[in-house]
Design an enzyme around this catalytic site. Sequence first.
Site, PDB file in Angstrom:
ATOM      1  CE  LYS A 253      -3.438   2.277   2.858  1.00 40.97           C
ATOM      2  NZ  LYS A 253      -4.191   2.222   4.100  1.00 40.97           N
TER       3      LYS A 253
ATOM      4  CD  GLU B 299       9.694  -5.922   6.630  1.00 39.82           C
ATOM      5  OE1 GLU B 299       9.430  -4.811   6.110  1.00 39.82           O
ATOM      6  OE2 GLU B 299       9.617  -6.139   7.842  1.00 39.82           O
TER       7      GLU B 299
ATOM      8  N   GLY C 259      -4.478  -1.829   5.431  1.00 36.90           N
ATOM      9  CA  GLY C 259      -3.734  -2.977   4.910  1.00 36.90           C
ATOM     10  C   GLY C 259      -4.304  -4.309   5.352  1.00 36.90           C
ATOM     11  NE  ARG C 260      -5.420  -3.489  11.680  1.00 32.75           N
ATOM     12  CZ  ARG C 260      -4.784  -2.324  11.717  1.00 32.75           C
ATOM     13  NH1 ARG C 260      -3.710  -2.129  10.982  1.00 32.75           N
ATOM     14  NH2 ARG C 260      -5.234  -1.327  12.468  1.00 32.75           N
TER      15      ARG C 260
ATOM     16  CD  GLU D 141      -0.821  -4.003  11.885  1.00 28.06           C
ATOM     17  OE1 GLU D 141       0.378  -4.287  11.845  1.00 28.06           O
ATOM     18  OE2 GLU D 141      -1.513  -3.915  10.846  1.00 28.06           O
TER      19      GLU D 141
ATOM     20  CG  HIS E  70      -3.427 -35.431  18.609  1.00 30.05           C
ATOM     21  ND1 HIS E  70      -3.521 -36.637  19.253  1.00 30.05           N
ATOM     22  CD2 HIS E  70      -4.493 -35.365  17.773  1.00 30.05           C
ATOM     23  CE1 HIS E  70      -4.582 -37.289  18.809  1.00 30.05           C
ATOM     24  NE2 HIS E  70      -5.196 -36.531  17.911  1.00 30.05           N
TER      25      HIS E  70
ATOM     26  CE  LYS F 140       6.648  -0.700   9.715  1.00 29.10           C
ATOM     27  NZ  LYS F 140       5.591  -0.048   8.942  1.00 29.10           N
TER      28      LYS F 140
END
Length: 543
Positions: free
Chosen positions: A207, A213, A267-268, A353, A384, A512
């Site tokens: 965005k 990254e 974004g999310r 977030e 399990h 960041k």
Amino acid sequence: MKNINPTKTEAWNKLKEHFQEIEPLHMKKLFAEDENRSLDLAIKWEDFYLDYSKNRITSKTKNLLLKLAEECKLKEAIDSYFGGEPINKTEGRPVLHTALRAGKDAKIEVDGENVMPEVEEVKAKIKSFTNEVVEGGRKGYTGSSFTDIVNIGIGGSDLGPVMVTESLKFYQNHLNVHFVSNVDGDHVHEVIKDLNPETTLFIIVSKSFSTQETLTNSTTIRSWFLRSAPQEAVSKHFVAVSSNVEKVKEFGIDPENIFPMWDWVGGRFSLWSAVGLSISLAVGYSNFEALLKGARKMDEHFKNTDFAENIPVQLALISIWYNNFFGAESEALIPYTQYLHRLPAYLQQATMESNGKSVDRNGKKVDYQTGTIIWGEPGTNSQHAFFQLIHQGTKLIPADFIGFKHSLFLDKEHHHKLMANFFAQTEALLQGKSEEEVRSELQQKSLSEEEIKEKVPFRVFDGNKPTNTILIEKLTPESLGKLIAMYEHKIFVQGIIWDIFSYDQWGVELGKQLASKILEEIENNALQNHDSSTKNLLKFFIK
Ligand code: F6P
């Protein structure tokens, strides 16, 4: 939106008193006293059946929680959310991922302008691009059709697309879809090592188009690509999804290959936009449309249904009940289908977030708990692994169990076994196993009284562990769209009641900033001031 401290409401204070009555009660008693309980505390809607009767609540709890929602002006807040008001106040933006699935006849305004024509234009672009790639009409630089798609993005530009493509793998076409997110070079190199540049299409999703990254991975991939392809091939193999068109152009992407997104989509919550291009490519545009349609139906349900029968509202209120009155810190999410194995990771970002905030909408520190911790794994694997702690540990962990009436490969034997576990677990969590039951089981094994006495404490289950059961007809693009939107709205409701801003994420910035400072120090081998712990670790790393 009104800024109301929930703890100052009448309903909150009544809930606090009411908690004293409920806390010592076992749900078994509540079921025994009310034969209609499981029907009264359930919502059937379309292909969804939500049973929330296995919770430590009574009709009084439900009414008080509804009262809390009313006092916190939830109805008005929903109108502001869907109406495009700038409810993301700290970033000065509306929150309109709902517009992305509202349908072409909707009219939704941002700053007095209807955004729907633009939304539809981008959808048309996703559709034609998808069809060209899937049908093989769009070719790479050597004239071959694409076989592989790589989505390069992180956070909301990765988790939604990964989760949905994994969830809808059954509906996937011949294209292989890969995801590169981590700045860890081993991730990108592992993904590209077997790819053929001639037949691979790269989608850079960011965005902001400034995420370290994503830019690092994109640059690495472009260099790898250019080792075998000519420069002009980049325009055939790289497309981008971003709201920062200028930066995308600077990176060298053909403007024709840019899919825009907007500030008013967080974004999310962006998988419904062109961020979902990899989804559309993997399962075809009509399935992508069906996903949007499912979300739209959940939006309508959420907007128009009385809170007492409203799925996201009920889920949110029950979660507040445990978080703020019982002191529960986390919630488990257990999908009984392997396809939904990335849903917990996706919802970790969406929930944590959004609601991991400790300052209220007046800018004051809150003195009550907010955001829940989300975690989980599919059943039966999770049984399990960590179910021991849910059944017999010291922590209260409310859990959502998500199951489907029909499996996709229609293997009845497996599905019956899977679903038998699904039903058994929530029943076991509710009922537990009393000392008497354990005793009588051991007596049948002809153990001595001394042996029985020694073994009993370890085999007792208290039960009274809360669960929601979400039973859905079948995992389809449409039902998945409903499920995701259901959780999106649950997050919204909780943010409103906790009086926090759910749509910013300032908490990710400090790390960041420090990382870019430390990177410079590592590269120049020149350490600056740090706490002694960080300094010694850096020395060890650099040496
Ligand atoms: O680090 C947090 C974050 O800003 C998320 O909110 C977002 O989903 C992710 O980074 C990726 O951002 P972008 O799409 O701008 O690269």
